[in-house]
Scaffold this motif. Sequence first.
Motif, PDB file in Angstrom:
ATOM      1  N   LEU A 139       0.819  -1.218   0.000  1.00 39.73           N
ATOM      2  CA  LEU A 139       0.000   0.000   0.000  1.00 39.73           C
ATOM      3  C   LEU A 139       0.856   1.274   0.000  1.00 39.73           C
ATOM      4  CD1 LEU A 139      -2.740  -1.354   2.405  1.00 39.73           C
ATOM      5  CD2 LEU A 139      -3.140  -0.607   0.050  1.00 39.73           C
ATOM      6  N   SER A 171      -7.873  -2.104   3.830  1.00 47.08           N
ATOM      7  CA  SER A 171      -7.226  -2.007   2.512  1.00 47.08           C
ATOM      8  C   SER A 171      -6.454  -3.286   2.195  1.00 47.08           C
ATOM      9  CB  SER A 171      -6.241  -0.837   2.469  1.00 47.08           C
ATOM     10  OG  SER A 171      -6.732   0.270   3.158  1.00 47.08           O
ATOM     11  N   GLN A 174      -8.239  -5.466   0.038  1.00 44.95           N
ATOM     12  CA  GLN A 174      -8.313  -5.029  -1.352  1.00 44.95           C
ATOM     13  C   GLN A 174      -7.030  -5.316  -2.108  1.00 44.95           C
ATOM     14  OE1 GLN A 174      -9.749  -0.997  -0.701  1.00 44.95           O
ATOM     15  NE2 GLN A 174     -11.818  -1.839  -0.652  1.00 44.95           N
ATOM     16  N   MET A 178      -7.032  -7.161  -5.669  1.00 36.99           N
ATOM     17  CA  MET A 178      -6.343  -6.656  -6.862  1.00 36.99           C
ATOM     18  C   MET A 178      -5.344  -7.674  -7.403  1.00 36.99           C
ATOM     19  SD  MET A 178      -5.818  -2.551  -6.331  1.00 36.99           S
ATOM     20  CE  MET A 178      -5.454  -2.461  -4.592  1.00 36.99           C
ATOM     21  N   GLU A 211     -14.162  -0.026   3.439  1.00 34.94           N
ATOM     22  CA  GLU A 211     -13.355   0.614   2.401  1.00 34.94           C
ATOM     23  C   GLU A 211     -13.915   0.223   1.046  1.00 34.94           C
ATOM     24  OE1 GLU A 211      -9.249   0.961   2.711  1.00 34.94           O
ATOM     25  OE2 GLU A 211      -9.251   1.008   4.895  1.00 34.94           O
ATOM     26  N   GLY A 212     -13.810   1.142   0.110  1.00 33.52           N
ATOM     27  CA  GLY A 212     -14.331   0.887  -1.237  1.00 33.52           C
ATOM     28  C   GLY A 212     -13.219   1.018  -2.261  1.00 33.52           C
ATOM     29  N   LEU A 213     -13.338   0.274  -3.360  1.00 26.87           N
ATOM     30  CA  LEU A 213     -12.318   0.298  -4.402  1.00 26.87           C
ATOM     31  C   LEU A 213     -12.974   0.089  -5.765  1.00 26.87           C
ATOM     32  CD1 LEU A 213      -9.238   0.076  -5.255  1.00 26.87           C
ATOM     33  CD2 LEU A 213      -9.527  -2.399  -4.967  1.00 26.87           C
ATOM     34  N   PHE A 249      -2.734  10.474   1.963  1.00 28.53           N
ATOM     35  CA  PHE A 249      -2.608   9.071   2.381  1.00 28.53           C
ATOM     36  C   PHE A 249      -1.520   8.445   1.525  1.00 28.53           C
ATOM     37  CE2 PHE A 249      -7.219  10.075   2.798  1.00 28.53           C
ATOM     38  CZ  PHE A 249      -7.319   9.979   4.185  1.00 28.53           C
ATOM     39  N   PHE A 251      -1.476   5.602   0.149  1.00 23.47           N
ATOM     40  CA  PHE A 251      -1.970   4.739  -0.938  1.00 23.47           C
ATOM     41  C   PHE A 251      -2.815   5.451  -1.984  1.00 23.47           C
ATOM     42  CE2 PHE A 251      -4.266   3.078   3.072  1.00 23.47           C
ATOM     43  CZ  PHE A 251      -5.082   4.192   3.176  1.00 23.47           C
ATOM     44  N   THR A 252      -3.029   6.764  -1.824  1.00 23.93           N
ATOM     45  CA  THR A 252      -3.789   7.491  -2.854  1.00 23.93           C
ATOM     46  C   THR A 252      -3.092   8.800  -3.220  1.00 23.93           C
ATOM     47  OG1 THR A 252      -5.170   8.289  -1.020  1.00 23.93           O
ATOM     48  CG2 THR A 252      -6.127   6.600  -2.431  1.00 23.93           C
ATOM     49  N   GLY A 283     -12.235   9.322   4.197  1.00 21.27           N
ATOM     50  CA  GLY A 283     -11.064   9.698   3.422  1.00 21.27           C
ATOM     51  C   GLY A 283     -11.118   8.973   2.076  1.00 21.27           C
ATOM     52  N   CYS A 284     -10.510   9.563   1.054  1.00 22.29           N
ATOM     53  CA  CYS A 284     -10.611   8.957  -0.277  1.00 22.29           C
ATOM     54  C   CYS A 284      -9.509   9.479  -1.194  1.00 22.29           C
ATOM     55  CB  CYS A 284     -11.975   9.267  -0.889  1.00 22.29           C
ATOM     56  SG  CYS A 284     -12.293  11.038  -1.068  1.00 22.29           S
ATOM     57  N   VAL A 287      -6.224   5.763  -6.428  1.00 22.82           N
ATOM     58  CA  VAL A 287      -5.247   4.751  -5.998  1.00 22.82           C
ATOM     59  C   VAL A 287      -3.876   5.076  -6.596  1.00 22.82           C
ATOM     60  CG1 VAL A 287      -4.681   2.289  -5.972  1.00 22.82           C
ATOM     61  CG2 VAL A 287      -7.079   3.009  -5.866  1.00 22.82           C
ATOM     62  N   VAL A 291       0.671   1.385  -5.894  1.00 19.72           N
ATOM     63  CA  VAL A 291      -0.187   0.343  -5.296  1.00 19.72           C
ATOM     64  C   VAL A 291      -0.688  -0.590  -6.393  1.00 19.72           C
ATOM     65  CG1 VAL A 291      -2.334  -0.090  -4.030  1.00 19.72           C
ATOM     66  CG2 VAL A 291      -0.860   1.825  -3.358  1.00 19.72           C
ATOM     67  N   PHE A 307     -11.837   4.622  -1.149  1.00 18.09           N
ATOM     68  CA  PHE A 307     -12.267   5.439  -0.007  1.00 18.09           C
ATOM     69  C   PHE A 307     -12.377   4.554   1.226  1.00 18.09           C
ATOM     70  CE2 PHE A 307     -16.011   4.008  -2.362  1.00 18.09           C
ATOM     71  CZ  PHE A 307     -16.760   3.385  -1.377  1.00 18.09           C
TER      72      PHE A 307
HETATM   73  C1  2NM Z   1      -8.921   5.455   3.027  1.00 16.72           C
HETATM   74  C2  2NM Z   1      -8.651   6.658   2.404  1.00 16.72           C
HETATM   75  C3  2NM Z   1      -8.183   6.653   1.096  1.00 16.72           C
HETATM   76  C4  2NM Z   1      -8.009   2.986   0.399  1.00 16.72           C
HETATM   77  C5  2NM Z   1      -7.016   2.708  -0.498  1.00 16.72           C
HETATM   78  C6  2NM Z   1      -7.193   1.408  -0.853  1.00 16.72           C
HETATM   79  C7  2NM Z   1      -6.402   0.611  -1.804  1.00 16.72           C
HETATM   80  F1  2NM Z   1      -6.355  -0.664  -1.429  1.00 16.72           F
HETATM   81  F2  2NM Z   1      -6.921   0.656  -2.994  1.00 16.72           F
HETATM   82  F3  2NM Z   1      -5.175   1.089  -1.880  1.00 16.72           F
HETATM   83  N1  2NM Z   1      -8.228   0.935  -0.179  1.00 16.72           N
HETATM   84  N2  2NM Z   1      -8.737   1.915   0.588  1.00 16.72           N
HETATM   85  C8  2NM Z   1      -8.257   4.257   1.076  1.00 16.72           C
HETATM   86  C9  2NM Z   1      -8.006   5.437   0.452  1.00 16.72           C
HETATM   87  C10 2NM Z   1      -8.723   4.259   2.359  1.00 16.72           C
HETATM   88  O1  2NM Z   1      -9.393   5.349   4.304  1.00 16.72           O
HETATM   89  C11 2NM Z   1      -9.473   6.481   5.102  1.00 16.72           C
END
Ligand code: 2NM
Length: 342
Positions: A139, A171, A174, A178, A211-213, A249, A251-252, A283-284, A287, A291, A307
């Motif tokens: 990540l 995460s 996820q 992936m 968490e969403g992806l 973050f 990872f984003t 948070g969002c 990607v 990652v 997110f």
């Molecule tokens: C958050 C904020 C921003 C997140 C990133 C990922 C992954 F796996 F795709 F990298 N899953 N979730 C992410 C991104 C989570 O939480 C505050």
Amino acid sequence: MESKVKELVAEVESVSIANPDQAEQFRLKYLSKKGILAELFEEFKTLVPEQRKLVGKQLNELKQLAEKKLNEAKESVAQNGYSGEKNIDLSLPAEHAELGSRHPISLVRASITDIFTKIGFTISEGPEIEDDWHNFGALNFPEDHPARDMQDTFFVESGNDEKWLLRTHTSSVQVRVMKNQKPPIRTISPGRVYRNETISARAHCQFHQVEGLYVDEGVSFANLKQTLYYFVHEMFGEDIQIRFRPSFFPFTEPSAEMDISCIICGGKGCPVCKQSGWVEILGCGMVHPNVLENCGIDSKKYTGYAFGMGIERITMLRYQIKDLRMFFENDMRFLSQFKSVL
Ligand code: 2NM
């Protein structure tokens, strides 16, 4: 008098007591102040001394017998209910059985997952004990990132060189998705996560996240905003406003935090939104290409958004719960208030 007492011994022995009414009748007849035994003790006083010795012994034995009989009957009636009762009305309705209720965290988790599955997201779950790579390495957390510290993360003793830990976010689930699936990927990962925090009204060492992806060709930040807009309207109502603030973050990139207009005061200002009119809920961001590459996805061809939100936070807003510790104490007075949705 001697033979009278003997007859009474036989009589007391043959009495059967099957319910509390009969026990009370027995007590009144033999053992109460105006009962047979009291009468006999009065009569006993009139006897000549030679007779008293024998009859006194007999009388005491009768009294003990009656008392023992009554006590035993009371115990067995209490244990077996009306076991001896022949005419039980079997047509009577059964006693009311209290229904359990779902935990507020489960209720809100179900609302959130429903909202996303309606627009094509799958639900993915994974282990709570993770290795360092799935939780941090993949990540894009640098080696010296503070989250990797003992102060922030619970490590599990593995007995060898591998680093195992309690996942600090979902995460990690996820990352596995992936690695194992080809885009398009549209998934949400609900679950329990752990952080080494001092427990207070606002923080706990365990909590729940969703968490969403979404990874596909041409996924944009505009897609992210639209999806979250839909989510907020479904979750909190049509007239809720949203705003994004830049954030960071690992990872984003870019990253943002999203606020909603305060659901308590409608944006005018109140203690819940600390007079600002806004409350942060997630948070969002897009990607990070690192990652995607770490998980075997071509970052030149594909982009993705992600997110993450805390379920406790959303639940506290929805039900106006002021102390996070309530969720983990299992106090029935708290839990039994959430009976509505089953
Ligand atoms: C958050 C904020 C921003 C997140 C990133 C990922 C992954 F796996 F795709 F990298 N899953 N979730 C992410 C991104 C989570 O939480 C505050």
